[in-house]
Design an enzyme around this catalytic site. Structure first.
Site, PDB file in Angstrom:
ATOM      1  N   ASP A 268       8.243  39.275 -28.637  1.00 14.22           N
ATOM      2  CA  ASP A 268       6.837  39.433 -28.991  1.00 14.22           C
ATOM      3  C   ASP A 268       6.371  38.258 -29.846  1.00 14.22           C
ATOM      4  O   ASP A 268       5.298  37.679 -29.608  1.00 14.22           O
ATOM      5  CB  ASP A 268       6.651  40.750 -29.744  1.00 14.22           C
TER       6      ASP A 268
ATOM      7  N   GLU B  34       8.860  41.471 -22.986  1.00  9.58           N
ATOM      8  CA  GLU B  34       9.057  40.785 -24.262  1.00  9.58           C
ATOM      9  C   GLU B  34      10.547  40.624 -24.568  1.00  9.58           C
ATOM     10  O   GLU B  34      10.976  39.570 -25.080  1.00  9.58           O
ATOM     11  CB  GLU B  34       8.373  41.555 -25.378  1.00  9.58           C
TER      12      GLU B  34
END
Length: 241
Positions: A45, A117
């Site tokens: 992320d 992610e």
């Protein structure tokens, strides 16, 4: 190397030096409370946000921080990551417990977005340098990144439509699922948006449709189409052609 993981790496366009990182990135917490992809998700992320921020900084030299932040949010939000996950056919490769599989967890948007992610985090730990990471992410996003406009930093279509109607004290739109086609791991949704007749809608119902790889994406498209109809009507009312 297992055949499924080899296929996924071909889709990603990246060959892992240590395939264990990729396996971990695909491992849902239903398998293990400790050894799962959540830490990789956290890392990915941060990397994704940095790369997209850098891309936008270069792409829009005249935009301010607030607009760039909203553009970045548009590109890294769950819906955008789910699109990538479907392009990668990621639901076919997830490693999760039998209960989660039976409940359809491999189709859940949040699970798919988290895995995207986690893969980015896994690639970083596998040794991908930042310039190469940026090249991969640019390639994955493709036209979605190249063609994004500064105006796309506005709120999503459903929110804008709701705020417009609320501001006029009108009934909120309703969304109806029209159809779901395709296999369980690669579904396609069609959704209808209905605006009840009012002065704002020229005293007639407005019905628009949208489609996408998730119901949420389809609803956003239907809402955007409804906004376009309202904006066209407002322009004509004001003598704009």
């Amino acid at each position: 190397m297992t055949q499924p993981l080899a296929r996924l790496q071909r889709i990603l366009g990246y060959q892992f030096q240590n395939e264990a990182w990729l396996q971990l990135a695909l491992t849902h917490r239903s398998i293990s409370g400790k050894r799962n992809n959540e830490r990789l998700e956290f890392l990915g992320d941060g990397l994704l946000n940095f790369v997209i921020a850098d891309c936008l900084y270069q792409q829009f030299p005249d935009e301010n921080e607030g607009r760039l932040s909203r553009l970045r949010a548009t590109l890294v939000r769950e819906e955008s990551l789910v699109i990538l996950a479907h392009e990668w056919k990621l639901s076919e490769f997830l490693i999760m417990g039998s209960g989660e599989l039976k409940s359809g967890g491999y189709r859940r948007d949040s699970t798919l977005a988290d895995a995207v992610e986690a893969i980015i985090g896994a690639m970083h730990l596998d040794g991908v340098a930042m310039p190469d990471m940026q090249a991969h992410i640019r390639r994955w996003y493709g036209e979605r990144l190249l063609r994004i406009e500064a105006s796309d930093a506005l709120k999503d279509a459903k929110s804008r439509l709701q705020e417009l109607l609320q501001g006029r004290k009108l009934a909120l739109p309703t969304y109806e699922l029209v159809s779901v086609t395709g296999e369980a791991h690669e579904q396609h949704f069609q959704v209808r948006c209905l605006l009840a007749a009012s002065a704002l809608t020229a005293h007639q119902d407005i019905i628009t449709e949208g489609e996408g790889v998730t119901r949420r994406v389809a609803e956003q498209q239907a809402a955007a189409a409804a906004l376009a109809v309202l904006e066209l009507g407002a322009g004509q009312k004001n003598g704009i052609r």
